[in-house]
Design a protein around this motif. Sequence first.
Motif, mmCIF file in Angstrom:
data_model
loop_
_atom_site.group_PDB
_atom_site.id
_atom_site.type_symbol
_atom_site.label_atom_id
_atom_site.label_comp_id
_atom_site.label_asym_id
_atom_site.label_seq_id
_atom_site.Cartn_x
_atom_site.Cartn_y
_atom_site.Cartn_z
ATOM 1 N N MET A 1 0.660 -1.402 -0.005
ATOM 2 C CA MET A 1 -0.093 -0.148 0.206
ATOM 3 C C MET A 1 0.998 1.232 0.059
ATOM 4 S SD MET A 1 -3.242 0.778 2.396
ATOM 5 C CE MET A 1 -4.419 1.567 1.849
ATOM 6 N N ASN A 2 1.996 1.294 0.205
ATOM 7 C CA ASN A 2 3.037 2.182 0.655
ATOM 8 C C ASN A 2 3.253 2.969 -0.925
ATOM 9 O OD1 ASN A 2 3.389 2.350 3.273
ATOM 10 N ND2 ASN A 2 5.365 1.172 3.091
ATOM 11 N N ASN A 3 3.170 2.054 -1.806
ATOM 12 C CA ASN A 3 3.396 2.759 -3.123
ATOM 13 C C ASN A 3 1.938 3.834 -3.712
ATOM 14 O OD1 ASN A 3 5.779 1.712 -3.999
ATOM 15 N ND2 ASN A 3 4.906 -0.109 -4.705
ATOM 16 N N GLU A 4 0.920 3.212 -3.282
ATOM 17 C CA GLU A 4 -0.384 4.026 -3.657
ATOM 18 C C GLU A 4 -0.169 5.250 -2.808
ATOM 19 O OE1 GLU A 4 -5.279 3.637 -3.376
ATOM 20 O OE2 GLU A 4 -4.070 1.945 -2.608
ATOM 21 N N MET A 5 0.371 5.053 -1.425
ATOM 22 C CA MET A 5 0.280 6.529 -0.761
ATOM 23 C C MET A 5 1.327 7.112 -1.166
ATOM 24 S SD MET A 5 -2.091 5.662 1.407
ATOM 25 C CE MET A 5 -2.133 6.910 2.606
ATOM 26 N N LYS A 6 2.517 6.833 -1.702
ATOM 27 C CA LYS A 6 3.381 7.713 -2.381
ATOM 28 C C LYS A 6 2.953 8.631 -3.427
ATOM 29 C CE LYS A 6 7.836 5.026 -1.689
ATOM 30 N NZ LYS A 6 9.133 4.460 -2.467
ATOM 31 N N GLU A 7 2.170 8.066 -4.170
ATOM 32 C CA GLU A 7 1.486 8.792 -5.140
ATOM 33 C C GLU A 7 0.606 9.849 -4.488
ATOM 34 O OE1 GLU A 7 -0.432 6.330 -8.047
ATOM 35 O OE2 GLU A 7 1.356 5.022 -8.221
ATOM 36 N N LEU A 8 -0.205 9.364 -3.762
ATOM 37 C CA LEU A 8 -1.172 10.457 -3.008
ATOM 38 C C LEU A 8 -0.284 11.633 -2.293
ATOM 39 C CD1 LEU A 8 -3.821 8.250 -1.371
ATOM 40 C CD2 LEU A 8 -4.311 9.948 -3.280
ATOM 41 N N PHE A 12 -0.773 15.493 -3.209
ATOM 42 C CA PHE A 12 -1.383 16.217 -2.119
ATOM 43 C C PHE A 12 -0.765 16.860 -0.804
ATOM 44 C CE2 PHE A 12 -4.752 13.586 -4.221
ATOM 45 C CZ PHE A 12 -5.591 14.481 -4.800
ATOM 46 N N SER A 13 0.511 16.601 -0.692
ATOM 47 C CA SER A 13 1.221 16.903 0.570
ATOM 48 C C SER A 13 1.390 18.500 0.475
ATOM 49 C CB SER A 13 2.650 16.320 0.505
ATOM 50 O OG SER A 13 3.618 16.782 -0.683
ATOM 51 N N GLY A 14 1.387 19.156 -0.685
ATOM 52 C CA GLY A 14 1.535 20.608 -0.511
ATOM 53 C C GLY A 14 -0.003 21.500 -0.317
ATOM 54 N N LYS A 15 -0.907 20.482 -0.117
ATOM 55 C CA LYS A 15 -2.151 21.017 -0.285
ATOM 56 C C LYS A 15 -2.800 20.537 1.330
ATOM 57 C CE LYS A 15 -3.210 20.459 -5.050
ATOM 58 N NZ LYS A 15 -3.822 19.767 -6.080
ATOM 59 N N THR A 88 -10.205 9.948 -4.146
ATOM 60 C CA THR A 88 -11.410 11.000 -4.006
ATOM 61 C C THR A 88 -11.727 11.588 -2.784
ATOM 62 O OG1 THR A 88 -12.343 9.606 -5.837
ATOM 63 C CG2 THR A 88 -13.912 11.145 -4.443
ATOM 64 N N ARG A 89 -11.427 10.878 -1.831
ATOM 65 C CA ARG A 89 -11.753 11.416 -0.414
ATOM 66 C C ARG A 89 -10.597 12.212 0.080
ATOM 67 N NH1 ARG A 89 -14.642 13.903 2.710
ATOM 68 N NH2 ARG A 89 -14.853 13.492 4.913
ATOM 69 N N VAL A 90 -9.372 12.131 -0.115
ATOM 70 C CA VAL A 90 -8.155 12.966 0.007
ATOM 71 C C VAL A 90 -8.403 14.133 -0.674
ATOM 72 C CG1 VAL A 90 -5.688 13.347 -0.219
ATOM 73 C CG2 VAL A 90 -6.523 11.121 0.687
ATOM 74 N N ALA A 91 -8.832 14.063 -2.037
ATOM 75 C CA ALA A 91 -8.900 15.422 -2.929
ATOM 76 C C ALA A 91 -10.090 16.147 -2.187
ATOM 77 C CB ALA A 91 -9.413 14.854 -4.347
ATOM 78 N N GLU A 92 -11.113 15.541 -1.661
ATOM 79 C CA GLU A 92 -12.139 16.273 -1.043
ATOM 80 C C GLU A 92 -11.706 17.065 0.162
ATOM 81 O OE1 GLU A 92 -15.822 13.235 -2.236
ATOM 82 O OE2 GLU A 92 -15.236 13.382 -0.210
ATOM 83 N N LEU A 93 -10.952 16.412 0.948
ATOM 84 C CA LEU A 93 -10.333 17.069 2.236
ATOM 85 C C LEU A 93 -9.337 18.212 1.873
ATOM 86 C CD1 LEU A 93 -10.144 13.706 4.408
ATOM 87 C CD2 LEU A 93 -11.897 15.769 4.574
ATOM 88 N N THR A 94 -8.503 17.909 0.894
ATOM 89 C CA THR A 94 -7.594 19.256 0.633
ATOM 90 C C THR A 94 -8.095 20.060 -0.287
ATOM 91 O OG1 THR A 94 -6.728 17.650 -1.296
ATOM 92 C CG2 THR A 94 -5.878 17.322 1.075
ATOM 93 N N ARG A 95 -9.350 20.422 -0.460
ATOM 94 C CA ARG A 95 -9.681 21.610 -1.139
ATOM 95 C C ARG A 95 -9.587 22.846 -0.214
ATOM 96 N NH1 ARG A 95 -15.201 19.364 -3.187
ATOM 97 N NH2 ARG A 95 -14.572 17.391 -4.336
#
Length: 95
Positions: A1-8, A12-15, A88-95
């Motif tokens: 799962m770390n590879n997926e988390m790296k992409e996120l 999104f880390s700057g947001k 999708t959920r991360v994108a919603e939370l970082t708006r």
Amino acid sequence: MNNEMKELYKEFSGKGFDIYQVSLDSDKASWILAVQAQKLPWTNVIDPNGFTGLPAMSYNVAATPVNFLIDRRGNITGRNLQGAALRTRVAELTR
């Protein structure tokens, strides 16, 4: 799962998105090598007490891997999301 988390994390880390990863491994040396080998850029900690340790017990963790999305107010807004649902959920939370 770390590879997926790296992409996120990269997207999104700057947001305002961050990751706090808790390992329940009992072998600290192996855990250090894994974090270094995978080049994980976020905070990584280990609780060698595993499922009887404070982090696991506080969040009622009975199996791994598990993830929690926690908003800026400290509310859990998602659990065990993966793939498109997680993004999708991360994108919603970082708006």
